[in-house]
Design an enzyme around this catalytic site. Sequence first.
Site, PDB file in Angstrom:
ATOM      1  N   ASP A  10      92.064  15.271  54.171  1.00 15.69           N
ATOM      2  CA  ASP A  10      90.790  15.079  54.860  1.00 15.69           C
ATOM      3  C   ASP A  10      89.696  14.970  53.794  1.00 15.69           C
ATOM      4  O   ASP A  10      89.979  14.876  52.589  1.00 15.69           O
ATOM      5  CB  ASP A  10      90.535  16.189  55.893  1.00 15.69           C
ATOM      6  CG  ASP A  10      90.203  17.542  55.263  1.00 15.69           C
ATOM      7  OD1 ASP A  10      90.274  17.683  54.025  1.00 15.69           O
ATOM      8  OD2 ASP A  10      89.866  18.480  56.024  1.00 15.69           O
ATOM      9  N   HIS A  11      88.429  14.993  54.241  1.00 14.53           N
ATOM     10  CA  HIS A  11      87.317  14.844  53.292  1.00 14.53           C
ATOM     11  C   HIS A  11      87.270  15.979  52.273  1.00 14.53           C
ATOM     12  O   HIS A  11      86.960  15.767  51.104  1.00 14.53           O
ATOM     13  CB  HIS A  11      85.994  14.775  54.056  1.00 14.53           C
ATOM     14  CG  HIS A  11      85.778  15.950  54.973  1.00 14.53           C
ATOM     15  ND1 HIS A  11      86.503  16.097  56.145  1.00 14.53           N
ATOM     16  CD2 HIS A  11      84.982  17.040  54.889  1.00 14.53           C
ATOM     17  CE1 HIS A  11      86.128  17.219  56.748  1.00 14.53           C
ATOM     18  NE2 HIS A  11      85.223  17.817  55.991  1.00 14.53           N
ATOM     19  N   CYS A  67      93.819  19.676  52.373  1.00 13.54           N
ATOM     20  CA  CYS A  67      92.543  19.859  53.073  1.00 13.54           C
ATOM     21  C   CYS A  67      91.814  20.982  52.351  1.00 13.54           C
ATOM     22  O   CYS A  67      92.178  21.347  51.226  1.00 13.54           O
ATOM     23  CB  CYS A  67      92.735  20.091  54.572  1.00 13.54           C
ATOM     24  SG  CYS A  67      93.462  21.666  55.061  1.00 13.54           S
ATOM     25  N   THR A  69      91.555  24.264  52.854  1.00 10.57           N
ATOM     26  CA  THR A  69      92.419  25.425  52.619  1.00 10.57           C
ATOM     27  C   THR A  69      93.894  25.063  52.530  1.00 10.57           C
ATOM     28  O   THR A  69      94.693  25.887  52.086  1.00 10.57           O
ATOM     29  CB  THR A  69      92.270  26.427  53.783  1.00 10.57           C
ATOM     30  OG1 THR A  69      92.647  25.746  54.997  1.00 10.57           O
ATOM     31  CG2 THR A  69      90.848  26.957  53.889  1.00 10.57           C
ATOM     32  N   GLY A  70      94.258  23.907  53.020  1.00 11.49           N
ATOM     33  CA  GLY A  70      95.664  23.530  53.177  1.00 11.49           C
ATOM     34  C   GLY A  70      96.259  24.050  54.471  1.00 11.49           C
ATOM     35  O   GLY A  70      97.382  23.685  54.830  1.00 11.49           O
ATOM     36  N   HIS A 100     114.202  27.843  48.707  1.00  7.80           N
ATOM     37  CA  HIS A 100     114.586  28.602  49.903  1.00  7.80           C
ATOM     38  C   HIS A 100     114.384  27.828  51.204  1.00  7.80           C
ATOM     39  O   HIS A 100     115.132  28.031  52.157  1.00  7.80           O
ATOM     40  CB  HIS A 100     113.779  29.901  49.984  1.00  7.80           C
ATOM     41  CG  HIS A 100     114.176  30.921  48.959  1.00  7.80           C
ATOM     42  ND1 HIS A 100     113.932  32.264  49.115  1.00  7.80           N
ATOM     43  CD2 HIS A 100     114.801  30.787  47.759  1.00  7.80           C
ATOM     44  CE1 HIS A 100     114.396  32.927  48.060  1.00  7.80           C
ATOM     45  NE2 HIS A 100     114.912  32.043  47.220  1.00  7.80           N
ATOM     46  N   ARG A 134     123.042  30.523  51.160  1.00  8.22           N
ATOM     47  CA  ARG A 134     122.603  31.324  52.308  1.00  8.22           C
ATOM     48  C   ARG A 134     121.381  30.729  52.995  1.00  8.22           C
ATOM     49  O   ARG A 134     121.072  31.093  54.141  1.00  8.22           O
ATOM     50  CB  ARG A 134     122.291  32.757  51.858  1.00  8.22           C
ATOM     51  CG  ARG A 134     121.048  32.901  50.993  1.00  8.22           C
ATOM     52  CD  ARG A 134     120.890  34.319  50.453  1.00  8.22           C
ATOM     53  NE  ARG A 134     119.618  34.533  49.764  1.00  8.22           N
ATOM     54  CZ  ARG A 134     119.380  34.188  48.505  1.00  8.22           C
ATOM     55  NH1 ARG A 134     120.314  33.585  47.792  1.00  8.22           N
ATOM     56  NH2 ARG A 134     118.203  34.433  47.957  1.00  8.22           N
ATOM     57  N   HIS A 135     120.690  29.823  52.295  1.00 11.87           N
ATOM     58  CA  HIS A 135     119.480  29.247  52.880  1.00 11.87           C
ATOM     59  C   HIS A 135     119.782  28.113  53.862  1.00 11.87           C
ATOM     60  O   HIS A 135     118.922  27.753  54.667  1.00 11.87           O
ATOM     61  CB  HIS A 135     118.553  28.739  51.778  1.00 11.87           C
ATOM     62  CG  HIS A 135     118.184  29.794  50.782  1.00 11.87           C
ATOM     63  ND1 HIS A 135     117.413  30.884  51.116  1.00 11.87           N
ATOM     64  CD2 HIS A 135     118.529  29.961  49.480  1.00 11.87           C
ATOM     65  CE1 HIS A 135     117.276  31.665  50.056  1.00 11.87           C
ATOM     66  NE2 HIS A 135     117.948  31.127  49.057  1.00 11.87           N
TER      67      HIS A 135
HETATM   68  C1  RB5 Z   1      87.015  21.083  56.698  1.00 12.91           C
HETATM   69  O1  RB5 Z   1      85.731  21.628  56.672  1.00 12.91           O
HETATM   70  C2  RB5 Z   1      88.056  22.191  56.710  1.00 12.91           C
HETATM   71  O2  RB5 Z   1      87.976  22.917  57.900  1.00 12.91           O
HETATM   72  C3  RB5 Z   1      89.430  21.644  56.494  1.00 12.91           C
HETATM   73  O3  RB5 Z   1      89.480  20.913  55.303  1.00 12.91           O
HETATM   74  C4  RB5 Z   1      90.563  22.643  56.384  1.00 12.91           C
HETATM   75  O4  RB5 Z   1      90.261  23.641  55.457  1.00 12.91           O
HETATM   76  C5  RB5 Z   1      91.091  23.170  57.643  1.00 12.91           C
HETATM   77  O5  RB5 Z   1      92.067  23.923  57.684  1.00 12.91           O
END
Ligand code: RB5
Length: 144
Positions: A10-11, A67, A69-70, A100, A134-135
């Site tokens: 995303d942005h 993104c 936070t991912g 794993h 095992r995985h």
């Molecule tokens: C965008 O502001 C933010 O919410 C997005 O990139 C992400 O972190 C969401 O999980």
Amino acid sequence: MSETIALASDHAGFALKEVVKAELLSLGHRVLDLGTDGPASVDYPDFGKAAAEAVAGGKASRGVIVCGTGIGISIAANRHPGVRAALCHDATSARLSREHNDANILALGARLIGDEVAKECVRVFLSTAFAGGRHVPRVAKLGG
Ligand code: RB5
């Protein structure tokens, strides 16, 4: 081995996506860039979905998604059968996601890690094999 890697963000992840793209190309991989193409605000589920469909559908062997936070983009990708997206913050989590979990998409949080750590995650993720053993039954229980 050269692979086609689906890449999407995303942005909030756009700048890091471009860093990852350069790293993937320098490693000799082909990149299927699914956007976004700039810093304008977009919705991360659309890009997680695009990467998931590319990997699940065989257009790419693996993927990298980014993104802020991912978290959001990995949740989106993991809604697709056949996708195991792992949110990783360091080389150890990237290695264990392969050994794993046989993860096929690496998720990164651009607001949480720096470029060098992200590039290390990418290199480790792509060069680490699934440990099997095992995985295998555990990964099978995650479903197709
Ligand atoms: C965008 O502001 C933010 O919410 C997005 O990139 C992400 O972190 C969401 O999980």
